[in-house]
Design a protein around this motif. Structure first.
Motif, PDB file in Angstrom:
ATOM      1  N   CYS A   1       0.869  -1.171   0.000  1.00  0.00           N
ATOM      2  CA  CYS A   1       0.000   0.000   0.000  1.00  0.00           C
ATOM      3  C   CYS A   1       0.909   1.225   0.000  1.00  0.00           C
ATOM      4  O   CYS A   1       1.772   1.369   0.868  1.00  0.00           O
ATOM      5  CB  CYS A   1      -0.907   0.011   1.230  1.00  0.00           C
ATOM      6  SG  CYS A   1      -2.036   1.425   1.260  1.00  0.00           S
ATOM      7  N   PHE A   2       0.748   2.072  -1.004  1.00  0.00           N
ATOM      8  CA  PHE A   2       1.560   3.273  -1.162  1.00  0.00           C
ATOM      9  C   PHE A   2       0.750   4.504  -0.768  1.00  0.00           C
ATOM     10  O   PHE A   2      -0.463   4.552  -0.991  1.00  0.00           O
ATOM     11  CB  PHE A   2       1.969   3.462  -2.623  1.00  0.00           C
ATOM     12  CG  PHE A   2       2.932   2.456  -3.173  1.00  0.00           C
ATOM     13  CD1 PHE A   2       4.282   2.756  -3.288  1.00  0.00           C
ATOM     14  CD2 PHE A   2       2.497   1.211  -3.614  1.00  0.00           C
ATOM     15  CE1 PHE A   2       5.175   1.847  -3.836  1.00  0.00           C
ATOM     16  CE2 PHE A   2       3.384   0.292  -4.160  1.00  0.00           C
ATOM     17  CZ  PHE A   2       4.728   0.615  -4.261  1.00  0.00           C
ATOM     18  N   ARG A   3       1.466   5.492  -0.253  1.00  0.00           N
ATOM     19  CA  ARG A   3       0.863   6.820  -0.096  1.00  0.00           C
ATOM     20  C   ARG A   3       1.521   7.755  -1.097  1.00  0.00           C
ATOM     21  O   ARG A   3       2.748   7.784  -1.229  1.00  0.00           O
ATOM     22  CB  ARG A   3       1.051   7.355   1.328  1.00  0.00           C
ATOM     23  CG  ARG A   3       0.348   8.713   1.525  1.00  0.00           C
ATOM     24  CD  ARG A   3       0.238   9.091   2.972  1.00  0.00           C
ATOM     25  NE  ARG A   3       1.554   9.287   3.575  1.00  0.00           N
ATOM     26  CZ  ARG A   3       1.733   9.448   4.880  1.00  0.00           C
ATOM     27  NH1 ARG A   3       0.707   9.384   5.702  1.00  0.00           N
ATOM     28  NH2 ARG A   3       2.951   9.640   5.355  1.00  0.00           N
ATOM     29  N   SER A   4       0.708   8.489  -1.808  1.00  0.00           N
ATOM     30  CA  SER A   4       1.168   9.401  -2.851  1.00  0.00           C
ATOM     31  C   SER A   4       1.080  10.834  -2.341  1.00  0.00           C
ATOM     32  O   SER A   4       0.033  11.257  -1.846  1.00  0.00           O
ATOM     33  CB  SER A   4       0.296   9.228  -4.104  1.00  0.00           C
ATOM     34  OG  SER A   4       0.538  10.251  -5.034  1.00  0.00           O
ATOM     35  N   THR A   5       2.193  11.572  -2.445  1.00  0.00           N
ATOM     36  CA  THR A   5       2.223  12.982  -2.070  1.00  0.00           C
ATOM     37  C   THR A   5       2.456  13.794  -3.324  1.00  0.00           C
ATOM     38  O   THR A   5       3.473  13.617  -4.004  1.00  0.00           O
ATOM     39  CB  THR A   5       3.342  13.253  -1.046  1.00  0.00           C
ATOM     40  OG1 THR A   5       3.151  12.404   0.090  1.00  0.00           O
ATOM     41  CG2 THR A   5       3.314  14.702  -0.595  1.00  0.00           C
ATOM     42  N   LEU A   6       1.518  14.666  -3.641  1.00  0.00           N
ATOM     43  CA  LEU A   6       1.600  15.454  -4.865  1.00  0.00           C
ATOM     44  C   LEU A   6       2.568  16.618  -4.694  1.00  0.00           C
ATOM     45  O   LEU A   6       2.838  17.070  -3.586  1.00  0.00           O
ATOM     46  CB  LEU A   6       0.217  15.979  -5.249  1.00  0.00           C
ATOM     47  CG  LEU A   6      -0.852  14.915  -5.535  1.00  0.00           C
ATOM     48  CD1 LEU A   6      -2.168  15.583  -5.873  1.00  0.00           C
ATOM     49  CD2 LEU A   6      -0.405  14.005  -6.666  1.00  0.00           C
ATOM     50  N   GLY A   7       3.074  17.099  -5.824  1.00  0.00           N
ATOM     51  CA  GLY A   7       3.954  18.258  -5.811  1.00  0.00           C
ATOM     52  C   GLY A   7       5.379  17.889  -6.140  1.00  0.00           C
ATOM     53  O   GLY A   7       5.740  16.727  -6.242  1.00  0.00           O
ATOM     54  N   GLY A   8       6.199  18.912  -6.311  1.00  0.00           N
ATOM     55  CA  GLY A   8       7.604  18.687  -6.653  1.00  0.00           C
ATOM     56  C   GLY A   8       7.797  18.747  -8.156  1.00  0.00           C
ATOM     57  O   GLY A   8       6.850  18.559  -8.930  1.00  0.00           O
ATOM     58  N   PRO A   9       9.017  18.968  -8.607  1.00  0.00           N
ATOM     59  CA  PRO A   9       9.284  19.141 -10.043  1.00  0.00           C
ATOM     60  C   PRO A   9       9.066  17.867 -10.848  1.00  0.00           C
ATOM     61  O   PRO A   9       8.823  17.944 -12.053  1.00  0.00           O
ATOM     62  CB  PRO A   9      10.754  19.574 -10.082  1.00  0.00           C
ATOM     63  CG  PRO A   9      11.335  19.093  -8.786  1.00  0.00           C
ATOM     64  CD  PRO A   9      10.222  19.159  -7.797  1.00  0.00           C
ATOM     65  N   ARG A  10       9.182  16.691 -10.211  1.00  0.00           N
ATOM     66  CA  ARG A  10       9.028  15.439 -10.944  1.00  0.00           C
ATOM     67  C   ARG A  10       7.666  14.785 -10.700  1.00  0.00           C
ATOM     68  O   ARG A  10       7.476  13.612 -11.013  1.00  0.00           O
ATOM     69  CB  ARG A  10      10.142  14.462 -10.566  1.00  0.00           C
ATOM     70  CG  ARG A  10      11.554  14.939 -10.851  1.00  0.00           C
ATOM     71  CD  ARG A  10      11.829  15.210 -12.315  1.00  0.00           C
ATOM     72  NE  ARG A  10      11.756  14.031 -13.147  1.00  0.00           N
ATOM     73  CZ  ARG A  10      12.789  13.263 -13.455  1.00  0.00           C
ATOM     74  NH1 ARG A  10      13.985  13.538 -12.973  1.00  0.00           N
ATOM     75  NH2 ARG A  10      12.651  12.218 -14.243  1.00  0.00           N
TER      76      ARG A  10
END
Length: 200
Positions: free
Chosen positions: A177-186
Motif C-alpha cells: 500500500c503506497f501513499r502518494s504525495t503530490l507536488g515537486g518538479p518530478r
C-alpha cells in the motif's frame, strides 16, 4: 509488540493505492535508457525510477478513520496468493495513437496474478466503502505522462521495448500500500506504508 492487524491512521491516510514495487535490478536497463529517452518525449513528465511500481488499485483520498478498512482490503486480496514471477516486456501508450497520455513498459510472466489481485482489491474496497475502479487491469509500468496528449515517436517505443527485453525477471513477494504525495518538479512522491506478503 505492535499488533500487525491494526492500522496506523497517521500512515494509512491520504492519497493511497495498492501496487507492486519494481526492484532495482529489474528496472536498471530502463533507468540506463532514460538519458536517451527523455529528449524524445517533449512535453512529458518522466517518472523518477526510484518510485516505479505496478499500480493495481487506486483508493484516492482516504480518511484516517478508514485505515483499518485499508488493511482488511489488502489482507483479503493476498489470501491464498503466492509469489508472482514477473518481467518487463514491450512498450505502448494509453491511449494508442497520436493522443497518448501515458508511455508504459509492459509486464510479462505471471501477469494474470496481478489481474486477479486487482479484481479482488476492487471488490473488497467497494465492500469496505472505499473508492474502487471497475475497469479490468492491464498490467504495466508507467514511465511518462503527457499533460497535453501527444504522439510518441516510434524511436521512443523501440528504446523502451529494447531496454525492457534486457531487464531481469523478478519474483514479486508482496503487495504494497503506497501513499502518494503530490507536488515537486518530478510529480508525485510515493512511500510504501504497509506490505502484505504473497505467501500462498
Amino acid at each position: 509488540m505492535t499488533d500487525p492487524t491494526v492500522a496506523d491512521p497517521d500512515l494509512l491516510a491520504g492519497r493511497l493505492f495498492f501496487g507492486v514495487p519494481v526492484p532495482g535490478a529489474a528496472r536498471a536497463p530502463l533507468e540506463a535508457a532514460l538519458p536517451r529517452l527523455e529528449p524524445l518525449l517533449a512535453g512529458a513528465r518522466v517518472a523518477p525510477p526510484g518510485g516505479w511500481h505496478l499500480t493495481l488499485a487506486f483508493l484516492g483520498q482516504v480518511q484516517p478513520e478508514l485505515a483499518d478498512e485499508v488493511v482488511r482490503v489488502g489482507e483479503a486480496a493476498v489470501a491464498g496468493v503466492g509469489p508472482a514471477r514477473l518481467r518487463l516486456e514491450g512498450a505502448g501508450t494509453f491511449p494508442q495513437g497520436r493522443r497518448a497520455r501515458v508511455l508504459w513498459a509492459g509486464i510479462g510472466g505471471d501477469a494474470e496474478v496481478l489481474v486477479r489481485l486487482a479484481a479482488t482489491l476492487s471488490s473488497a474496497a467497494k465492500a469496505a466503502g472505499l473508492r474502487s475502479e471497475e475497469r479490468p487491469l492491464a498490467p504495466h509500468l508507467t514511465l511518462a505522462r503527457f499533460s497535453t496528449p501527444a504522439p510518441v515517436p516510434q524511436e521512443a517505443l523501440d528504446l523502451v521495448a529494447a531496454a525492457a527485453a534486457e531487464s531481469e525477471p523478478w519474483e514479486a513477494r508482496e503487495l504494497a500500500c503506497f501513499r502518494s504525495t503530490l507536488g515537486g518538479p518530478r510529480g508525485a512522491r510515493y512511500r510504501v506504508v504497509r506490505e502484505f506478503p504473497l505467501t500462498g
